[in-house]
Design a protein around this motif. Structure first.
Motif, PDB file in Angstrom:
ATOM      1  N   ILE A  16       0.667  -1.380   0.056  1.00  0.00           N
ATOM      2  CA  ILE A  16       0.006  -0.096   0.204  1.00  0.00           C
ATOM      3  C   ILE A  16       1.039   1.326   0.045  1.00  0.00           C
ATOM      4  O   ILE A  16       0.592   2.214  -0.713  1.00  0.00           O
ATOM      5  N   PHE A  17       2.112   1.428   0.870  1.00  0.00           N
ATOM      6  CA  PHE A  17       2.887   2.556   0.883  1.00  0.00           C
ATOM      7  C   PHE A  17       3.364   2.677  -0.497  1.00  0.00           C
ATOM      8  O   PHE A  17       3.175   3.787  -0.930  1.00  0.00           O
ATOM      9  N   LYS A  18       3.980   1.491  -1.181  1.00  0.00           N
ATOM     10  CA  LYS A  18       4.411   1.935  -2.436  1.00  0.00           C
ATOM     11  C   LYS A  18       3.507   2.272  -3.552  1.00  0.00           C
ATOM     12  O   LYS A  18       3.451   3.240  -4.682  1.00  0.00           O
ATOM     13  N   TYR A  19       2.433   1.679  -3.363  1.00  0.00           N
ATOM     14  CA  TYR A  19       1.209   2.046  -4.133  1.00  0.00           C
ATOM     15  C   TYR A  19       0.766   3.517  -4.347  1.00  0.00           C
ATOM     16  O   TYR A  19       0.661   4.365  -5.035  1.00  0.00           O
ATOM     17  N   LEU A  20       0.753   4.067  -2.985  1.00  0.00           N
ATOM     18  CA  LEU A  20       0.346   5.599  -2.537  1.00  0.00           C
ATOM     19  C   LEU A  20       1.562   6.601  -3.060  1.00  0.00           C
ATOM     20  O   LEU A  20       1.283   7.685  -3.577  1.00  0.00           O
ATOM     21  N   ASP A  21       2.837   5.836  -2.815  1.00  0.00           N
ATOM     22  CA  ASP A  21       3.924   6.732  -3.293  1.00  0.00           C
ATOM     23  C   ASP A  21       3.639   7.086  -4.928  1.00  0.00           C
ATOM     24  O   ASP A  21       3.935   8.071  -5.438  1.00  0.00           O
ATOM     25  N   LYS A  22       3.051   6.118  -5.673  1.00  0.00           N
ATOM     26  CA  LYS A  22       3.131   6.178  -7.199  1.00  0.00           C
ATOM     27  C   LYS A  22       1.739   6.841  -7.488  1.00  0.00           C
ATOM     28  O   LYS A  22       2.005   7.398  -8.539  1.00  0.00           O
ATOM     29  N   TYR A  23       0.557   6.552  -6.778  1.00  0.00           N
ATOM     30  CA  TYR A  23      -0.485   7.193  -7.472  1.00  0.00           C
ATOM     31  C   TYR A  23      -1.124   8.412  -6.413  1.00  0.00           C
ATOM     32  O   TYR A  23      -2.043   8.938  -6.869  1.00  0.00           O
ATOM     33  N   ASN A  24      -0.278   8.348  -5.135  1.00  0.00           N
ATOM     34  CA  ASN A  24      -0.669   9.946  -4.644  1.00  0.00           C
ATOM     35  C   ASN A  24      -2.190  10.040  -4.565  1.00  0.00           C
ATOM     36  O   ASN A  24      -2.737  11.346  -4.805  1.00  0.00           O
ATOM     37  N   GLU A  25      -2.907   9.008  -3.989  1.00  0.00           N
ATOM     38  CA  GLU A  25      -4.513   9.426  -3.617  1.00  0.00           C
ATOM     39  C   GLU A  25      -4.926   9.378  -2.386  1.00  0.00           C
ATOM     40  O   GLU A  25      -6.034   9.808  -2.119  1.00  0.00           O
ATOM     41  N   PHE A  26      -3.937   9.144  -1.306  1.00  0.00           N
ATOM     42  CA  PHE A  26      -4.526   9.293  -0.215  1.00  0.00           C
ATOM     43  C   PHE A  26      -3.255   9.865   0.624  1.00  0.00           C
ATOM     44  O   PHE A  26      -2.123   9.533   0.599  1.00  0.00           O
ATOM     45  N   GLU A  27      -3.618  10.714   1.958  1.00  0.00           N
ATOM     46  CA  GLU A  27      -2.611  10.916   2.755  1.00  0.00           C
ATOM     47  C   GLU A  27      -2.663  10.185   4.090  1.00  0.00           C
ATOM     48  O   GLU A  27      -3.639  10.122   4.762  1.00  0.00           O
ATOM     49  N   VAL A  28      -1.646   9.422   4.194  1.00  0.00           N
ATOM     50  CA  VAL A  28      -1.797   8.609   5.476  1.00  0.00           C
ATOM     51  C   VAL A  28      -1.245   9.326   6.635  1.00  0.00           C
ATOM     52  O   VAL A  28      -0.233   9.615   6.764  1.00  0.00           O
ATOM     53  N   VAL A  29      -2.130   9.573   7.723  1.00  0.00           N
ATOM     54  CA  VAL A  29      -1.838  10.404   8.656  1.00  0.00           C
ATOM     55  C   VAL A  29      -1.066   9.678  10.025  1.00  0.00           C
ATOM     56  O   VAL A  29      -0.401  10.313  10.679  1.00  0.00           O
ATOM     57  N   GLU A  30      -1.506   8.275   9.927  1.00  0.00           N
ATOM     58  CA  GLU A  30      -1.099   7.383  11.165  1.00  0.00           C
ATOM     59  C   GLU A  30      -0.947   5.994  10.575  1.00  0.00           C
ATOM     60  O   GLU A  30      -1.668   5.706   9.650  1.00  0.00           O
ATOM     61  N   ILE A  31       0.013   5.171  11.035  1.00  0.00           N
ATOM     62  CA  ILE A  31       0.025   3.660  10.850  1.00  0.00           C
ATOM     63  C   ILE A  31      -0.073   3.247  12.168  1.00  0.00           C
ATOM     64  O   ILE A  31       0.506   3.548  13.147  1.00  0.00           O
ATOM     65  N   TRP A  32      -1.195   2.233  12.386  1.00  0.00           N
ATOM     66  CA  TRP A  32      -1.544   1.534  13.549  1.00  0.00           C
ATOM     67  C   TRP A  32      -0.871  -0.091  13.458  1.00  0.00           C
ATOM     68  O   TRP A  32      -0.944  -0.717  12.493  1.00  0.00           O
ATOM     69  N   ASP A  33      -0.401  -0.396  14.453  1.00  0.00           N
ATOM     70  CA  ASP A  33       0.002  -1.891  14.555  1.00  0.00           C
ATOM     71  C   ASP A  33      -0.073  -2.550  15.964  1.00  0.00           C
ATOM     72  O   ASP A  33       0.440  -1.747  16.995  1.00  0.00           O
TER      73      ASP A  33
END
Length: 369
Positions: A16-33
């Motif tokens: 997902i991170f790589k996908y968003l780097d390429k397509y720039n469709e969402f801003e990830v504000v936090e990552i939960w784990d």
């Protein structure tokens, strides 16, 4: 740009991170784990550093759960422990929202019943690879996974035969999820189904499994055919294949190369594999080779021109236009051609297209008496 939270840091989240780097469709504000050891780790997503946090109360952003395996468990956790409204909890396919919109627009005037059913499904659901066409449920507990103490690899059973998995799979649940994915792919309603029950493996001299991976299909038909060629270049999968097919080593040859149009140090053609064999009447070839299918079929002209009875099961979904190229290639040579039912959305290529694709083509040579 919509702001979202990504739940998870595993392989799917990395994708997902790589996908968003390429397509720039969402801003990830936090990552939960849930793994406390991951807390405080920083990932760069879309040029921005994002910190991993423990799940906490949040009612402002949609939460995309990256894992299919643990989706239900995580959903319960978020609802019961953190009182998060379920409308904010999204499956992995939510990242493809823009593609879903484009697909619905592209096919809005389609007169194809199958495509129209997919569009109806997509209006109420996230976009996914199989687009809701698989009706059966394949829970993880249909497989038992064990660890081989001699080599450290995980194994299970496929139709009663022991099957080993690549050393990449270290967690039993991940191994179960992989095997369940194979079940989904081969579901009778799946566009990825090989429909092997419609093929006569019992009279087959040679079966070539191109892009063998774990080798489930070869394992399924091993007792029916005279000889199997497993063509696989991934060293981790080759290690697993050697263990899986140890009981059948007298009738199995593992080729640690890629299938291609011509031979080289790292590649081999279909013609080379087959035409050195004598007294052969029938061959079945399966190709699932990450978009090289259109090249490989060019390297089987001698086989096609021979009197050998042959059937090819070929994946056509890896690249846009492949289904037409492969269909036309075999049609021009007089083969009988069928496609598996339904359509796939393929999000894992270098270029993702907003389209639905036929996934598996079966081409049978018409033998004239």
């Amino acid at each position: 740009m919509e702001k979202v939270i990504i739940f998870g840091t595993g392989k799917r989240a990395q994708w997902i991170f790589k996908y968003l780097d390429k397509y720039n469709e969402f801003e990830v504000v936090e990552i939960w784990d849930n793994n406390e050891k991951k807390t405080g780790k920083i990932y760069e997503v879309n040029g921005k550093n994002v910190v991993v946090k423990q799940p906490h109360y949040e009612n402002q952003y949609n939460i995309i759960v990256s894992s299919d395996v643990y989706y239900e468990e995580i959903t319960r956790q978020l609802i019961e422990n953190l009182s998060i409204n379920p409308i904010y909890i999204k499956k992995f396919g939510y990242v493809f929202n823009s593609f879903k919109t484009k697909i619905l627009e592209k096919y809005k005037d389609s007169d194809n019943a199958g495509i129209n059913n997919i569009c109806k499904y997509l209006r109420a659901n996230e976009l996914d690879v199989f687009c809701g066409q698989i009706s059966n449920n394949y829970p993880l507990d249909i497989f038992e996974v064990h660890k081989d103490s001699d080599n450290g690899l995980l194994y299970s059973f496929w139709q009663g035969k022991k099957i080993y998995l690549s050393s990449v799979y270290k967690n039993p649940n991940d191994a179960k999820a992989y095997l369940c994915t194979l079940c989904k792919e081969q579901d009778v309603n799946s566009p990825h189904c090989y429909n092997i029950d419609k093929l006569d493996f019992y009279n087959t001299d040679i079966f070539i499994d191109g892009g063998a991976a774990e080798g489930f299909l070869a394992l399924q038909v091993i007792d029916m055919v005279k000889h199997v060629y497993l063509v696989e270049c991934d060293k981790e999968w080759v290690e697993a294949l050697k263990l899986t097919f140890e009981p059948y080593k007298d009738k199995v040859t593992i080729i640690e190369k890629w299938l291609d149009e011509a031979d080289s140090e790292n590649t081999v053609s279909i013609d080379t594999l087959v035409l050195n064999n004598k007294n052969m009447d029938k061959i079945i070839v399966k190709m699932d080779i990450e978009g090289k299918e259109t090249d490989v079929i060019k390297g089987m002209e001698k086989l096609i021109d021979s009197d050998i009875d042959m059937t090819c099961i070929i994946c056509t979904y890896h690249k846009s236009g492949d289904e037409d190229i492969i269909h036309d290639f075999f049609e021009q040579r007089g083969f009988d051609i069928t496609f598996a039912n339904g359509y796939m959305f393929f999000p894992y290529g270098e270029i993702i297209e907003p389209e639905l694709r036929k996934a598996v083509l079966t081409a049978r040579k018409i033998i004239k008496n």
